[in-house]
Design an enzyme around this catalytic site. Structure first.
Site, PDB file in Angstrom:
ATOM      1  N   ASP A 198       0.816  -1.217   0.000  1.00  0.00           N
ATOM      2  CA  ASP A 198       0.000   0.000   0.000  1.00  0.00           C
ATOM      3  C   ASP A 198       0.853   1.272   0.000  1.00  0.00           C
ATOM      4  OD1 ASP A 198      -2.807   1.104   0.719  1.00  0.00           O
ATOM      5  OD2 ASP A 198      -1.558   1.980   2.281  1.00  0.00           O
ATOM      6  N   GLU A 252      13.904 -13.814  -0.566  1.00  0.00           N
ATOM      7  CA  GLU A 252      14.319 -14.870   0.382  1.00  0.00           C
ATOM      8  C   GLU A 252      13.438 -16.109   0.245  1.00  0.00           C
ATOM      9  OE1 GLU A 252      13.942 -13.134   4.296  1.00  0.00           O
ATOM     10  OE2 GLU A 252      15.195 -11.420   3.743  1.00  0.00           O
TER      11      GLU A 252
HETATM   12  C1  NOJ Z   1      -4.346   3.121  -0.425  1.00  0.00           C
HETATM   13  C2  NOJ Z   1      -5.471   2.168  -0.169  1.00  0.00           C
HETATM   14  O1  NOJ Z   1      -5.808   1.509  -1.361  1.00  0.00           O
HETATM   15  C3  NOJ Z   1      -6.611   2.976   0.393  1.00  0.00           C
HETATM   16  O2  NOJ Z   1      -7.800   2.249   0.463  1.00  0.00           O
HETATM   17  C4  NOJ Z   1      -6.189   3.470   1.756  1.00  0.00           C
HETATM   18  O3  NOJ Z   1      -7.199   4.284   2.301  1.00  0.00           O
HETATM   19  C5  NOJ Z   1      -4.889   4.266   1.661  1.00  0.00           C
HETATM   20  N1  NOJ Z   1      -3.903   3.662   0.843  1.00  0.00           N
HETATM   21  C6  NOJ Z   1      -4.290   4.458   3.040  1.00  0.00           C
HETATM   22  O4  NOJ Z   1      -3.769   3.241   3.494  1.00  0.00           O
END
Ligand code: NOJ
Length: 527
Positions: A198, A252
């Site tokens: 993310d 790894e």
């Molecule tokens: C991107 C994620 O896809 C989204 O849903 C989230 O709110 C933000 N990053 C923060 O983690």
């Protein structure tokens, strides 16, 4: 060497909305296990489950309070282990979400960090004094407002690129990077096959915390995120170094995959090279193709975007998407026919074709009122800009709660469940669901669709048609998408045979090397 050799499709599950088995109106892990046969029958090779970790749910799991446990709303670790075993028994790989750049403010690391200025965890987050009585700089949060919140306990500001309940981790601290690598190892040791990573742009920021530049091309609210060019708050000087470190953890292990969240950023210019350098050094890593979210309806540009992305991926596995939990539903953005044509194309692109839950049955944005809104990223708490639109419950059947739950779900079920649902569409040979099933089967049966080369055909002589040639050894496949709303005729290799299309064959006319297809039609031929 490419990883995930047998994976040609990935199905994204937003766990709150897929299947509620324990009767609380929120989806859970056992619900996913219960629906694995559906996914296996659909022809899915891998699933990506959005966060299910312990969380106060201010961002529905993207605010993690314990990286190594399951939130009780979704079940427990044993439920996850069972899901993993059951998926593997069906030869389905399991990818989970890694949220490395911020935690919840309830995470014990942050609780410690905010407790005093000399706490050993203080430097795990980004704390700064007031600057001239105000925030340390002009950075804005992606979820609205300033990226800094003042904390009375220690009289300093902390940084949060998203909600104030999601403080940013300080990746310049090696202990933080180590801790995050151990989170990855924890899940990989358990048998998880992949990680979707993310908001990775946040791992490095300008160490001087300089002001972001003003975006002179922006005409909206001058206080909003879009009013700035994010030239200091993301992709900082250590971006590649830290990304390399993280991607190395994947190296790894055998046959694991890491896919970084990536969106082009026009204001910042070409940020691809920063990613390309890292992913090409780590064959088990990749990024998502998200260009389709721009809703740009233009055959030539679509082809160009695809080729560009493939070039950047090099030998690494591409991941083609048309939607996810942060974008309005593709069918609501483009309308049914255009969305179907794009989905058809997506299912015939190289590498891994990603399907956001419900898109395979053509789910539309939810019909929500102000009172229904749960997403804290909606600044005005109205449905207009809320991500809740694309997160409504999966429509399994036409009953009151669409087979998702026995009780009122956390978000309302779309009224169109009466005709857009799995049970109904299974019966209809021409449904979008059966189109997905057929194409996913082809992806399994014919390696050309996953591993074949891709080339744009410029000789159709028709500006509305995107023509693509796929090739593997002696096999050739041709994909044509009509971007116009009216029928188009164009040239094709004479002896190519139609093997799939979005429209009934009654509407398609083939005469030697001349093909006429309806508006917004996608067609696949093989030679
Ligand atoms: C991107 C994620 O896809 C989204 O849903 C989230 O709110 C933000 N990053 C923060 O983690």
């Amino acid at each position: 060497m490419k990883t995930w050799q047998n994976v040609a499709s990935l199905y994204q599950i937003y766990p709150r909305s897929f299947q509620d088995l324990n009767g609380d109106g929120v989806g859970d892990l056992n619900g996913i296990t219960f629906r694995l046969d559906y996914l296996s029958d659909l022809g899915v090779d891998a699933i990506w489950i959005s966060p299910f970790f312990t969380s106060p749910m201010t961002d529905f799991g993207y605010d993690v309070a314990d990286y190594q446990n399951v939130d009780p709303i979704f079940g427990g670790l044993d439920d996850f282990r069972m899901l993993l075993d059951e998926a593997h028994a069906r030869r389905i790989k399991v990818m989970i979400d890694l949220v490395p750049c911020h935690t919840s403010d309830q995470h014990p690391w942050f609780v410690e960090s905010r407790s005093s200025r000399d706490n050993p965890k203080r430097n795990w987050y980004v704390w700064r004094d007031k600057h001239n009585g105000k925030e340390p700089n002009n950075w804005r949060s992606l979820s609205g407002g300033r990226a800094w919140t003042y904390d009375e306990t220690t009289r300093q500001y902390y940084l949060h690129s998203f909600l104030p309940t999601q403080p940013d981790l300080n990746w310049d601290n090696p202990e933080v990077r180590q801790a995050m690598q151990n989170v990855v190892r924890f899940w990989f040791d358990m048998g998880v096959d992949g990680m979707r990573v993310d908001a990775i742009w946040g791992i490095s920021k300008d160490p001087e915390l300089g002001d972001d530049s003003v975006n002179s091309n922006f005409y909206g609210d001058p206080d909003s995120y879009g009013a700035f060019v994010h030239d200091h708050c993301k992709h900082g000087p250590h971006f590649r170094e830290y990304l390399h470190e993280l991607a190395s953890v994947c190296d790894e292990y055998d046959d694991r995959q890491m896919v970084f969240e990536f969106y082009p950023d026009e204001q910042l210019g070409d940020i691809w090279p920063q990613y390309r350098e890292v992913i090409q050094a780590h064959p088990k890593s990749s990024t998502f193709f998200m260009e389709h979210r721009q809703n740009d309806w233009h055959g030539e540009r679509t082809g160009w975007n695809i080729v560009n992305y493939l070039q950047a991926c090099g030998d690494n596995l591409p991941f083609f998407c048309v939607g996810n939990h942060d974008q309005p539903r593709v069918r609501s953005r483009l309308g049914f026919e255009r969305a179907r044509a794009l989905q058809f194309l997506n299912l015939l692109c190289p590498g891994v074709s990603v399907i956001y839950y419900g898109d395979e049955i053509g789910m539309e944005n939810g019909q929500l009122t102000d009172a229904d809104i749960r997403d804290n990223f909606s600044p005005n708490h109205t449905p207009v800009d809320s991500r809740d639109l694309e997160r409504t419950p999966m429509q399994w059947d036409d009953t009151r709660f669409a087979g998702f739950s026995e009780v009122k779900p956390w978000l309302p079920v779309n009224k169109n469940r009466t005709f857009i649902n799995v049970t109904e569409e299974k019966k209809n040979v021409y449904s979008i669901l059966n189109l997905h099933r057929n194409l996913l089967q082809l992806r399994k049966d014919m390696p050309i669709f996953r591993d074949g080369s891709l080339e744009i055909i410029h000789s159709t002589g028709n500006g509305f048609i995107l023509g693509i040639k796929r090739e593997l050894e002696t096999e050739r496949a041709y994909i044509f998408i009509n971007f116009a709303d009216a029928p188009q005729s164009f040239f094709i290799p004479e002896d190519a045979e139609i093997i799939a299309s979005t429209h009934s064959l009654d509407l398609i006319f083939k005469e030697k090397s001349n093909l006429t297809i309806p508006g917004y039609c996608g067609i696949l031929l093989i030679k």
